[in-house]
Design a protein around this motif. Sequence first.
Motif, short mmCIF file in Angstrom:
data_model
loop_
_atom_site.label_atom_id
_atom_site.label_comp_id
_atom_site.label_asym_id
_atom_site.label_seq_id
_atom_site.Cartn_x
_atom_site.Cartn_y
_atom_site.Cartn_z
N GLY A 96 -2.44 2.23 11.49
CA GLY A 96 -0.85 1.70 11.23
C GLY A 96 -0.60 1.27 10.00
O GLY A 96 -0.40 2.46 9.20
N TYR A 97 -0.09 0.21 9.76
CA TYR A 97 0.33 -0.15 8.23
C TYR A 97 -0.47 0.07 7.30
O TYR A 97 0.03 0.53 6.12
CB TYR A 97 0.98 -1.67 8.67
CG TYR A 97 1.63 -2.05 9.61
CD1 TYR A 97 2.93 -1.57 9.62
CD2 TYR A 97 1.11 -3.21 10.58
CE1 TYR A 97 3.80 -1.83 10.76
CE2 TYR A 97 2.14 -3.59 11.59
CZ TYR A 97 3.35 -3.11 11.78
OH TYR A 97 3.93 -3.24 12.76
N TRP A 98 -1.81 -0.26 7.36
CA TRP A 98 -2.63 0.21 6.27
C TRP A 98 -2.70 1.52 6.05
O TRP A 98 -2.65 2.02 4.66
CB TRP A 98 -4.19 -0.35 6.66
CG TRP A 98 -4.16 -1.83 6.65
CD1 TRP A 98 -4.13 -2.81 7.76
CD2 TRP A 98 -4.31 -2.59 5.32
NE1 TRP A 98 -4.53 -4.05 7.11
CE2 TRP A 98 -4.45 -4.06 5.79
CE3 TRP A 98 -4.43 -2.23 3.94
CZ2 TRP A 98 -4.72 -5.01 4.76
CZ3 TRP A 98 -4.51 -3.24 3.17
CH2 TRP A 98 -4.62 -4.75 3.75
N GLY A 99 -2.74 2.55 7.09
CA GLY A 99 -2.77 3.79 6.89
C GLY A 99 -1.55 4.43 6.19
O GLY A 99 -1.59 5.30 5.24
N LEU A 100 -0.22 3.74 6.75
CA LEU A 100 0.70 4.15 5.84
C LEU A 100 0.95 3.81 4.52
O LEU A 100 1.31 4.36 3.69
CB LEU A 100 2.28 3.60 6.83
CG LEU A 100 3.75 3.74 6.17
CD1 LEU A 100 3.89 5.21 6.15
CD2 LEU A 100 4.60 2.82 7.02
N ALA A 119 5.24 -1.60 4.49
CA ALA A 119 4.34 -0.94 4.12
C ALA A 119 4.48 0.36 3.29
O ALA A 119 3.82 0.46 2.29
CB ALA A 119 3.51 -0.63 5.50
N GLY A 120 5.42 1.09 3.74
CA GLY A 120 5.68 2.27 2.86
C GLY A 120 6.24 1.75 1.59
O GLY A 120 5.84 2.41 0.70
N SER A 121 7.10 0.66 1.46
CA SER A 121 7.75 0.40 0.15
C SER A 121 6.47 -0.08 -0.73
O SER A 121 6.54 0.17 -2.05
CB SER A 121 8.74 -0.87 0.30
OG SER A 121 9.74 -0.72 1.28
N VAL A 122 5.43 -0.92 -0.28
CA VAL A 122 4.57 -1.52 -0.98
C VAL A 122 3.62 -0.13 -1.62
O VAL A 122 3.23 -0.11 -2.73
CB VAL A 122 3.63 -2.56 -0.37
CG1 VAL A 122 2.33 -2.74 -0.93
CG2 VAL A 122 4.28 -3.71 -0.19
#
Length: 200
Positions: free
Chosen positions: A15-19, A52-55
């Motif tokens: 999910g977010y971590w993977g992204l 998540a993508g931005s970070v």
Amino acid sequence: MTLVETAVDAVERLGYWGLGVSMLVVAPEVLMPFAGFLAHQGILHLLGVILAGSVGGTLGSTVLYLIARHVGELRVRRFFQRRGRFMLLKESDLDVVLDVYERHGDWLVMGGRFVPTVRSLVSLPAGLLPMPFGRFLLFTFAGTTLWCAVLGISGYLLGAQWEMLEPWLGVYGTTAVSLVLLSVAVFVLYRLKEVVYERG
């Protein structure tokens, strides 16, 4: 399994971590539309996808900034003085780049996030100058967030047809990189002409 396939698999499983982690090394054009599709499916939340993508994208750019800052302008200047001629580069070229960054660096750092290849390169002069770290982060995050939002929302709106974006993004990326390469070619030809003229 390719890097892209590994990254897509990481987004599906983590999910977010993977992204976020994948965005350190994979272009947003590859991952964000797919992540937007997952948000459309209800697997992820669109706002979380964009964040998540931005970070992740901002952290990837920051690594390059910190490397350039560690190397420092003095070392790069010495390199230009000693070996620059072998790459058709003069110390004055460095001065021009740094001068442009002093006057327009904020917008170059922000706008560069929308252009493949350039998005990596813009962090280097920012680190050499160096642009204040807080300002670099602010404009990098702003540009990255805007581009991730465009890509993520597009994937979300297209839903199962998110892959329709791939040809368009491919044309966009190819055009952008071609313009960068054309600029480099024009510079090289100009510098070769200078060298021939100087010799005689």
